[in-house]
Scaffold this active site. Structure first.
Site, mmCIF file in Angstrom:
data_model
loop_
_atom_site.group_PDB
_atom_site.id
_atom_site.type_symbol
_atom_site.label_atom_id
_atom_site.label_comp_id
_atom_site.label_asym_id
_atom_site.label_seq_id
_atom_site.Cartn_x
_atom_site.Cartn_y
_atom_site.Cartn_z
ATOM 1 N N VAL A 109 14.142 13.929 -18.801
ATOM 2 C CA VAL A 109 14.308 15.391 -19.213
ATOM 3 C C VAL A 109 12.981 16.042 -18.783
ATOM 4 C CG1 VAL A 109 14.441 17.288 -21.044
ATOM 5 C CG2 VAL A 109 15.672 14.990 -21.115
ATOM 6 N N CYS A 110 13.256 17.125 -18.086
ATOM 7 C CA CYS A 110 11.968 17.928 -17.840
ATOM 8 C C CYS A 110 11.214 17.245 -16.900
ATOM 9 C CB CYS A 110 11.407 18.676 -18.823
ATOM 10 S SG CYS A 110 10.243 20.044 -18.916
ATOM 11 N N THR A 111 9.677 17.337 -17.314
ATOM 12 C CA THR A 111 8.638 16.497 -16.508
ATOM 13 C C THR A 111 8.593 14.922 -16.819
ATOM 14 O OG1 THR A 111 7.235 17.181 -18.469
ATOM 15 C CG2 THR A 111 7.145 18.409 -16.198
#
Length: 321
Positions: A109-111
């Protein structure tokens, strides 16, 4: 009873709380809605220690990352402002790499994508991450085909979600894959969200992005476009209304928005149509007219080009009722 689907969410100091909660809450809701077999979700951290999230709240780990063993159904690596330090932590990277070999499905998720990349799990794959970090990920890992556009990308058994709440969209996609559309729809209704946004939907909408402020003329033209999508928004009319030549207006749009006036108008109309498809019962001809498309077929072509699906398919699959 079948064995539960074991899901491990990897957290670390300064991870984003929403990255974790969107996954865990959606999967637990799926259990309430009859997921079979049920999900058994555990937050794993280095040493099994509590983590202080980027928001300042502390989460208690449910298991120790180093002691988790497979087989796992799904491995989820969260993102957050601590992702760079985590991606440089050999313990975290090594155990993520190990658990990936023992997981049916791998995701970030995300970074969190930077941790998967550091473990070599994104080599030769398409992947996304939060748009603010996409360039850095691409520069550091040229072997990864980073695409900052979609809210999530699935490449084989590996998925990457763009940022924060896109974790919910990806998790809903997993729930639908595992349990069917009815369970996923009930979860979405429980969480008061869309069934799921298509993975190829853009991370940023022009209606939520910051409007250009460096150039007054461009801002005025953008305001005209978004304020009256059904009007005459051809480049000739827009340039005449702004008192400049078509060439000059196009040059300004390319400089400040990175696209021509025509492309900006088409995108604005298509995004507005997507909103109307979910928020109204207007027929396709009505949606097309209100958004400035000449015909329903013109709307369909623009929609497929933008989202990869037809307007009717988008409405039928994204409606939460």
């Amino acid at each position: 009873m079948a064995e539960p689907r074991r899901v491990t969410v990897v957290g670390y100091d300064a991870a984003e709380l929403l990255d974790i909660a969107c996954v865990t809450s959606a999967l637990e809701s799926a259990n309430w809605q009859g997921a079979s077999p049920p999900y058994k979700v555990r937050l794993a951290t280095p040493g099994g220690n509590p983590i202080t999230c980027g928001t300042g709240l502390t989460l208690q780990a449910q298991t120790t990352l180093e002691r988790v063993t497979g087989p796992l159904d799904t491995l989820v690596v969260s993102g957050g402002i601590g992702h760079e330090e985590a991606a440089c932590n050999p313990v975290i990277v090594a155990h993520v790499r190990r658990l990936a070999r023992e997981s049916r499905r791998i995701s970030s998720v995300c970074t969190g994508a930077s941790i998967l990349a550091a473990a070599g799990l994104l080599d030769g794959r398409r992947a996304t991450t939060h748009w603010q970090w996409a360039r850095r990920l691409a520069d550091r890992h040229p072997e990864v085909a980073v695409d900052p556009g979609p809210i999530f990308i699935r490449d084989g058994n590996t998925s990457t979600a763009a940022g924060v709440t896109s974790a919910l969209d990806l998790t809903l996609a997993f729930i639908e894959e595992d349990n069917g559309a009815d369970v996923a729809r009930r979860v979405a209704r429980q969480l008061v969200t869309y069934l799921q946004r298509p993975g190829n939907q853009a991370q940023m909408s022009m209606f939520t992005a910051t409007r250009p402020s460096e150039n007054t003329l461009v801002k005025q033209v953008v305001d005209r476009i978004t304020g009256d999508l059904s009007g005459d928004l051809g480049t000739v009319a827009l340039a005449a209304g702004a008192g400049v030549s078509e060439r000059h207006l196009t040059r300004l749009f390319l400089k400040h928005l990175g696209q021509t006036p025509g492309r900006f108008v088409r995108r604005a109309r298509t995004e507005a149509a997507a909103h109307l498809l979910l928020s109204t019962s207007l027929p396709m001809t009505g949606v097309a007219a209100r958004c400035g498309f000449g015909t329903a077929e013109t709307l369909r072509q623009a929609f497929v080009d933008r989202y990869g699906v037809s307007p009717s398919h988008y409405r039928s699959t994204q409606a939460s009722a």
